[in-house]
Design a protein around this motif. Structure first.
Motif, PDB file in Angstrom:
ATOM      1  N   TYR A 147       0.832  -1.187   0.000  1.00 37.04           N
ATOM      2  CA  TYR A 147       0.000   0.000   0.000  1.00 37.04           C
ATOM      3  C   TYR A 147       0.872   1.243   0.000  1.00 37.04           C
ATOM      4  CZ  TYR A 147      -3.898  -3.004   1.324  1.00 37.04           C
ATOM      5  OH  TYR A 147      -4.856  -3.981   1.348  1.00 37.04           O
ATOM      6  N   ALA A 148       0.533   2.179  -0.862  1.00 36.08           N
ATOM      7  CA  ALA A 148       1.201   3.482  -0.836  1.00 36.08           C
ATOM      8  C   ALA A 148       0.534   4.327   0.245  1.00 36.08           C
ATOM      9  CB  ALA A 148       1.079   4.152  -2.203  1.00 36.08           C
ATOM     10  N   ASP A 149       1.166   5.416   0.633  1.00 30.55           N
ATOM     11  CA  ASP A 149       0.628   6.278   1.693  1.00 30.55           C
ATOM     12  C   ASP A 149      -0.723   6.890   1.326  1.00 30.55           C
ATOM     13  OD1 ASP A 149       2.796   5.757   3.259  1.00 30.55           O
ATOM     14  OD2 ASP A 149       3.918   7.510   2.586  1.00 30.55           O
ATOM     15  N   HIS A 150      -0.943   7.155   0.060  1.00 29.18           N
ATOM     16  CA  HIS A 150      -2.154   7.861  -0.354  1.00 29.18           C
ATOM     17  C   HIS A 150      -3.308   6.936  -0.749  1.00 29.18           C
ATOM     18  CE1 HIS A 150       0.056   7.031  -4.048  1.00 29.18           C
ATOM     19  NE2 HIS A 150      -1.113   7.061  -4.656  1.00 29.18           N
ATOM     20  N   VAL A 151      -3.115   5.624  -0.731  1.00 29.22           N
ATOM     21  CA  VAL A 151      -4.164   4.689  -1.118  1.00 29.22           C
ATOM     22  C   VAL A 151      -5.023   4.380   0.099  1.00 29.22           C
ATOM     23  CG1 VAL A 151      -4.642   2.385  -2.006  1.00 29.22           C
ATOM     24  CG2 VAL A 151      -2.717   3.680  -2.896  1.00 29.22           C
ATOM     25  N   GLU A 152      -6.342   4.469  -0.086  1.00 29.66           N
ATOM     26  CA  GLU A 152      -7.225   4.142   1.029  1.00 29.66           C
ATOM     27  C   GLU A 152      -7.443   2.631   1.065  1.00 29.66           C
ATOM     28  OE1 GLU A 152     -11.681   4.823   0.043  1.00 29.66           O
ATOM     29  OE2 GLU A 152     -10.582   6.485  -0.865  1.00 29.66           O
ATOM     30  N   VAL A 153      -7.465   2.093   2.257  1.00 27.92           N
ATOM     31  CA  VAL A 153      -7.609   0.660   2.457  1.00 27.92           C
ATOM     32  C   VAL A 153      -9.083   0.332   2.656  1.00 27.92           C
ATOM     33  CG1 VAL A 153      -6.965  -1.267   3.922  1.00 27.92           C
ATOM     34  CG2 VAL A 153      -5.323   0.558   3.494  1.00 27.92           C
ATOM     35  N   HIS A 154      -9.567  -0.637   1.893  1.00 26.54           N
ATOM     36  CA  HIS A 154     -10.954  -1.073   2.015  1.00 26.54           C
ATOM     37  C   HIS A 154     -11.002  -2.265   2.966  1.00 26.54           C
ATOM     38  CE1 HIS A 154     -12.125   1.453  -1.354  1.00 26.54           C
ATOM     39  NE2 HIS A 154     -11.060   1.002  -1.997  1.00 26.54           N
ATOM     40  N   SER A 155     -11.491  -2.043   4.159  1.00 31.52           N
ATOM     41  CA  SER A 155     -11.510  -3.125   5.145  1.00 31.52           C
ATOM     42  C   SER A 155     -12.688  -4.080   4.935  1.00 31.52           C
ATOM     43  CB  SER A 155     -11.560  -2.549   6.557  1.00 31.52           C
ATOM     44  OG  SER A 155     -12.738  -1.798   6.717  1.00 31.52           O
ATOM     45  N   SER A 156     -13.687  -3.654   4.160  1.00 34.49           N
ATOM     46  CA  SER A 156     -14.863  -4.503   3.989  1.00 34.49           C
ATOM     47  C   SER A 156     -14.868  -5.210   2.641  1.00 34.49           C
ATOM     48  CB  SER A 156     -16.132  -3.652   4.145  1.00 34.49           C
ATOM     49  OG  SER A 156     -16.167  -2.671   3.125  1.00 34.49           O
ATOM     50  N   ARG A 157     -13.708  -5.369   2.019  1.00 33.78           N
ATOM     51  CA  ARG A 157     -13.641  -6.032   0.715  1.00 33.78           C
ATOM     52  C   ARG A 157     -13.927  -7.510   0.868  1.00 33.78           C
ATOM     53  NH1 ARG A 157      -9.477  -4.477  -3.103  1.00 33.78           N
ATOM     54  NH2 ARG A 157     -10.771  -5.845  -4.330  1.00 33.78           N
ATOM     55  N   SER A 158     -14.666  -8.045  -0.051  1.00 32.94           N
ATOM     56  CA  SER A 158     -14.987  -9.475  -0.007  1.00 32.94           C
ATOM     57  C   SER A 158     -13.816 -10.267  -0.574  1.00 32.94           C
ATOM     58  CB  SER A 158     -16.245  -9.752  -0.824  1.00 32.94           C
ATOM     59  OG  SER A 158     -15.956  -9.631  -2.207  1.00 32.94           O
ATOM     60  N   PRO A 159     -13.688 -11.521  -0.181  1.00 33.71           N
ATOM     61  CA  PRO A 159     -12.626 -12.366  -0.741  1.00 33.71           C
ATOM     62  C   PRO A 159     -12.726 -12.499  -2.257  1.00 33.71           C
ATOM     63  CG  PRO A 159     -13.540 -13.377   1.221  1.00 33.71           C
ATOM     64  CD  PRO A 159     -14.397 -12.191   0.900  1.00 33.71           C
ATOM     65  N   ILE A 160     -13.937 -12.499  -2.777  1.00 34.44           N
ATOM     66  CA  ILE A 160     -14.108 -12.606  -4.228  1.00 34.44           C
ATOM     67  C   ILE A 160     -13.580 -11.352  -4.920  1.00 34.44           C
ATOM     68  CG2 ILE A 160     -15.840 -12.742  -6.076  1.00 34.44           C
ATOM     69  CD1 ILE A 160     -17.467 -14.544  -4.198  1.00 34.44           C
ATOM     70  N   GLY A 161     -13.810 -10.186  -4.322  1.00 36.04           N
ATOM     71  CA  GLY A 161     -13.287  -8.947  -4.882  1.00 36.04           C
ATOM     72  C   GLY A 161     -11.770  -8.919  -4.880  1.00 36.04           C
ATOM     73  N   ILE A 162     -11.177  -9.380  -3.798  1.00 31.52           N
ATOM     74  CA  ILE A 162      -9.713  -9.433  -3.718  1.00 31.52           C
ATOM     75  C   ILE A 162      -9.166 -10.396  -4.763  1.00 31.52           C
ATOM     76  CG2 ILE A 162      -7.775 -10.135  -2.255  1.00 31.52           C
ATOM     77  CD1 ILE A 162      -9.438  -9.137   0.146  1.00 31.52           C
ATOM     78  N   PHE A 163      -9.824 -11.536  -4.929  1.00 29.12           N
ATOM     79  CA  PHE A 163      -9.391 -12.523  -5.916  1.00 29.12           C
ATOM     80  C   PHE A 163      -9.525 -11.958  -7.335  1.00 29.12           C
ATOM     81  CE2 PHE A 163     -10.081 -16.406  -8.482  1.00 29.12           C
ATOM     82  CZ  PHE A 163      -8.865 -17.023  -8.226  1.00 29.12           C
ATOM     83  N   ALA A 164     -10.619 -11.259  -7.606  1.00 28.06           N
ATOM     84  CA  ALA A 164     -10.820 -10.667  -8.939  1.00 28.06           C
ATOM     85  C   ALA A 164      -9.741  -9.633  -9.229  1.00 28.06           C
ATOM     86  CB  ALA A 164     -12.206 -10.041  -9.026  1.00 28.06           C
ATOM     87  N   ASP A 165      -9.409  -8.796  -8.234  1.00 28.75           N
ATOM     88  CA  ASP A 165      -8.338  -7.809  -8.418  1.00 28.75           C
ATOM     89  C   ASP A 165      -6.993  -8.491  -8.645  1.00 28.75           C
ATOM     90  OD1 ASP A 165     -10.156  -5.788  -8.159  1.00 28.75           O
ATOM     91  OD2 ASP A 165      -9.616  -5.298  -6.070  1.00 28.75           O
TER      92      ASP A 165
END
Length: 186
Positions: A147-165
């Motif tokens: 993660y870069a300093d300016h990227v916002e972290v999505h804590s509610s991402r689904s496992p499927i979304g992470i896998f798709a990315d």
């Protein structure tokens, strides 16, 4: 194998070959395993599972070496677990000649040793028991996220979304042979 798989082999061939102190330890352990395995449906502990757990600790004098990798350790663990599993099954067969065992235990040894071949299998052991731990192929995937300093972290991402990315991502240009492998996986 030398005794043509006689049901009494445990008592007639194995016990005389080991010291009485080892026999004094081994037989009660096998008795406990059989007591638990007789009720495997209720407690979830089959004889195979228990012998795999305890085989390494009971049959291996050398627990580990500083230079040993995971694969060689796992192979030693599996071989000792299978050895104890076969000891357990041959002990059950022997016990079944003395007194009737519960039906669940009789089913375990009904076809044992599952082969009558005089030759050992590839790994030098008897055939993998029918009720033994199943083998499954697996794929190990390591996902690293920077993660870069300016990227916002999505804590509610689904496992499927992470896998798709992850499937949309590209490997670093300096990853060599991994680039081809990643392309094949996608």
């Amino acid at each position: 194998r030398k005794s043509n798989y006689d049901p009494r082999t445990f008592t007639t061939k194995l016990v005389p070959e080991i010291s009485s102190t080892h026999t004094t330890l081994l037989i009660p352990i096998l008795d406990i395993i059989s007591s638990l395995a007789a009720h495997a449906e209720a407690n979830g502990y089959s004889g195979s599972k228990l012998t795999k757990y305890f085989g390494f600790w009971l049959l291996t004098a050398r627990r580990g070496a500083g230079t040993e990798d995971w694969k060689s350790f796992y192979m030693r663990w599996e071989v000792s677990g299978r050895m104890l599993e076969h000891l357990f099954l041959s002990w059950l067969r022997d016990e079944n000649t003395k007194r009737p065992l519960p039906r669940r235990l009789q089913e375990l040894v009904a076809q044992y040793p599952y082969t009558t071949s005089p030759d050992p299998t590839v790994d030098g052991l008897l055939t993998r028991p029918r009720f033994s731990t199943r083998r499954h192929d697996a794929l190990f995937v390591r996902v690293e996220v920077v993660y870069a300093d300016h990227v916002e972290v999505h804590s509610s991402r689904s496992p499927i979304g992470i896998f798709a990315d992850a499937l949309k991502s590209e490997p670093k240009s300096d990853s060599g042979g991994h680039f081809y492998l990643w392309d094949q996986l996608k």
